[in-house]
Design an enzyme around this catalytic site. Structure first.
Site, mmCIF file in Angstrom:
data_model
loop_
_atom_site.group_PDB
_atom_site.id
_atom_site.type_symbol
_atom_site.label_atom_id
_atom_site.label_comp_id
_atom_site.label_asym_id
_atom_site.label_seq_id
_atom_site.Cartn_x
_atom_site.Cartn_y
_atom_site.Cartn_z
ATOM 1 C CD1 TRP A 137 -2.024 -2.319 1.645
ATOM 2 C CD2 TRP A 137 -3.020 -1.213 -0.027
ATOM 3 N NE1 TRP A 137 -3.023 -3.119 1.138
ATOM 4 C CE2 TRP A 137 -3.654 -2.466 0.119
ATOM 5 C CE3 TRP A 137 -3.480 -0.343 -1.017
ATOM 6 C CZ2 TRP A 137 -4.719 -2.871 -0.691
ATOM 7 C CZ3 TRP A 137 -4.543 -0.738 -1.827
ATOM 8 C CH2 TRP A 137 -5.152 -1.990 -1.648
ATOM 9 C CG ASP A 148 -2.953 4.346 4.399
ATOM 10 O OD1 ASP A 148 -3.976 4.232 5.094
ATOM 11 O OD2 ASP A 148 -2.761 3.674 3.363
ATOM 12 C CE LYS A 186 -8.351 -2.461 5.601
ATOM 13 N NZ LYS A 186 -8.239 -3.551 4.655
#
Lengths: 355, 355
Positions: free
Chosen positions: A100, A167, A191
């Site tokens: 990511w 992030d 999440k």
């Protein structure tokens, strides 16, 4: 009974699901569904305001920061961050701690120079790179707090002479962070905060308007702030369920209480991985994630049978990411410790049967 | 019982709301909520594939077009369209038929020259401009098929020597259109397709890749096509409810059947507006929208009392947009004709009491 260890969109509290389903039929007894009311209605404005307030409370967001609920996921932030913060001809510093982080830095290259100041690619991202110097002339330092695919997590954030952008998609609200240490935090909801479809952004106001770029309205943080997350029609339901999840978190005692639970869940599971002769961990112990617990079988022939063995016990979503293999048990906020006990027991029984 | 005339997010079929609520508790009996399953699960892939298939069927999408479910609303498309279709140094032609068309053309200016080839601003957008020549050297012509705020609608699409891009946010699936006449169609879901949180894009593949711009992945149609609307985590629930709404539409007989119903609802309501001495229409009759019926009271003193009178009868959401005033009854696909009868009856009773 299912034990949902999926990596995301992940488990939500049962109580929240019940409230959300009720709101789909009739929102707060007004005779209309949450799906068919105007985002300009007092009802939805109440939801959005409460969601923002809960984010501020639960994370201790200081003055001078704006809280936004946007669309497009963290992947849109990969582009919006440099669009807004990286001046023409400027550079940004990225730590490549996983796939990511790599995607984030690739998108930044559309806007300027990117300096990858550290990477863990040499060991397939099984550790957190820590040995780097943050260049003082970069516009910002970009970090990824938790690497969902490999199961590593920043246990301490590095000091930085420049604004830190982070992030936090897969560990926001799972532990205390000091928001004042960051220039910008972003996180996809799916999440620990709610369902897929909204993205939380917390941005220090004074960082905006300095990059001197012409930014289309929807990609412009300032336009989104001016519109109070309603520059256009927001993702009403995703924000509603996020608000319900944040209410649930608050009622549980907030981030501090959930952090203790999460640490206990992680401890129990890693202890079994280290103890059980059939299994082994993937990452450097000191960088292990408290959200995504990645592990392997010592004997590859045990992989499929264990997956089946676990599924028979209601254990869902533990197959590792296609780029990492093995197993990954995601133990997000809403996963009860009882589900961890069920997994540990399955590992023990499986070991017993395969001695 | 509520009669939901809200302009959007608007009414959804009761049957769809029941199915959506059930899916929030337990999706298709798998023991997990639609909100907590992976977008890579076979369950969600089934939902997305069915949604795409239903769009193709119901609109008769020909070969050579891609169907996408994105995030960010039509407002994000205002920027994505020129980002992808307007070459550096090129120009695009826009018809300014209302506030949303105006917003679209403003965003296009971030990417190149915009030629406003016609506008209805002179008469506060109460008609559809028709007298224009489409410049053959522009990259595309941008239209807005239905103007939600003022209640006008394109009853015929103009011929164009260049690709036509159309914002159909407020009338998609309400009537037959010939997709082959368009280069790109986009629509926020929250009127006729589903809840807020996803945006439908139908794009002719051969138009892409010609603008020679470097486009960040999330804003790049080709990247979204390559990812099958799953370049990143999609808005799972919004797509699910859209799929359910499209299933409902199909079961009702599809676009052709709903178009007849919509025409009848519009006919009944406009007839009353024209007949009732207390009320009057806002727009040029030939350009009246079959989705958003805007009307005024002849005597401004009747405005507030009629709103109250209507609310007492369960009629919701008929206050006009703040920039248009008066009343607006949105009669989207899911609004039953019985709700229109209730409104007409309220207008008649109110007129009777205020003779």
């Amino acid at each position: 009974m299912k034990h949902n260890f999926g990596a995301g969109p992940g488990i939500l509290p049962q109580e929240v699901l019940k409230q959300a389903a009720a709101g789909v039929l009739d929102f707060n007894g007004i005779g209309l569904s949450i799906l068919e009311i105007s985002h300009r209605s007092p009802e939805f404005e109440g939801v959005l305001n409460e969601a923002v307030k809960l984010v501020k409370e639960e994370l201790g967001v200081p003055e001078g920061y704006s809280v936004l609920f946007l669309q497009g996921g963290a992947s849109t932030q990969f582009a919006m961050v440099p669009y807004n913060l990286l001046p023409e001809g400027g550079k940004a510093a990225y730590v490549e701690s996983g796939v990511w982080a790599n995607k984030a830095l690739k998108e930044a290259k559309y806007f300027g120079d990117v300096e990858v100041i550290a990477t863990a690619k040499d060991k397939n991202f099984t550790y957190i790179p820590k040995d780097f110097t943050v260049p003082a002339d970069a516009a910002y330092l970009h970090l990824t707090s938790n690497n969902t695919i490999y199961g590593t997590q920043l246990q301490e954030f590095p000091a930085s002479p420049i604004p830190v952008v982070c992030d936090m998609s897969s560990d926001i609200f799972s532990r205390k962070v000091n928001v004042a240490d960051f220039g910008l935090i972003y996180a996809g909801a799916q999440k620990n905060m709610g369902p897929a479809g909204t993205t939380l952004v917390i941005v220090k106001d004074e960082l905006l308007g300095k990059a001197d770029r012409k930014i289309p309205s929807m990609f412009n943080y300032q336009a989104q702030i001016d519109g109070g997350s309603m520059y256009n029609t927001p993702p009403v339901f995703a924000i509603y369920v996020s608000m319900l999840t944040l209410r649930w978190l608050k009622a549980k005692g907030g981030v501090e209480a959930i952090q203790k639970e999460n640490e206990e869940k992680a401890r129990v599971l890693y202890e079994e991985i280290d103890r059980n002769p059939l299994f082994k961990g993937v990452c450097v112990p000191e960088d292990r994630s408290h959200m995504n617990v990645c592990f392997l079988v010592e004997n590859p022939e045990h992989e499929k049978p264990f997956l089946k063995f676990a599924e028979e016990r209601g254990i869902e979503g533990i197959k590792g990411h296609r780029s990492a293999g093995g197993f990954r048990a995601s133990i997000y906020n809403a996963l009860p410790i009882t589900s961890v006990y069920v997994l540990v027991e399955a590992m023990q029984e499986f070991a017993e049967k395969n001695k």
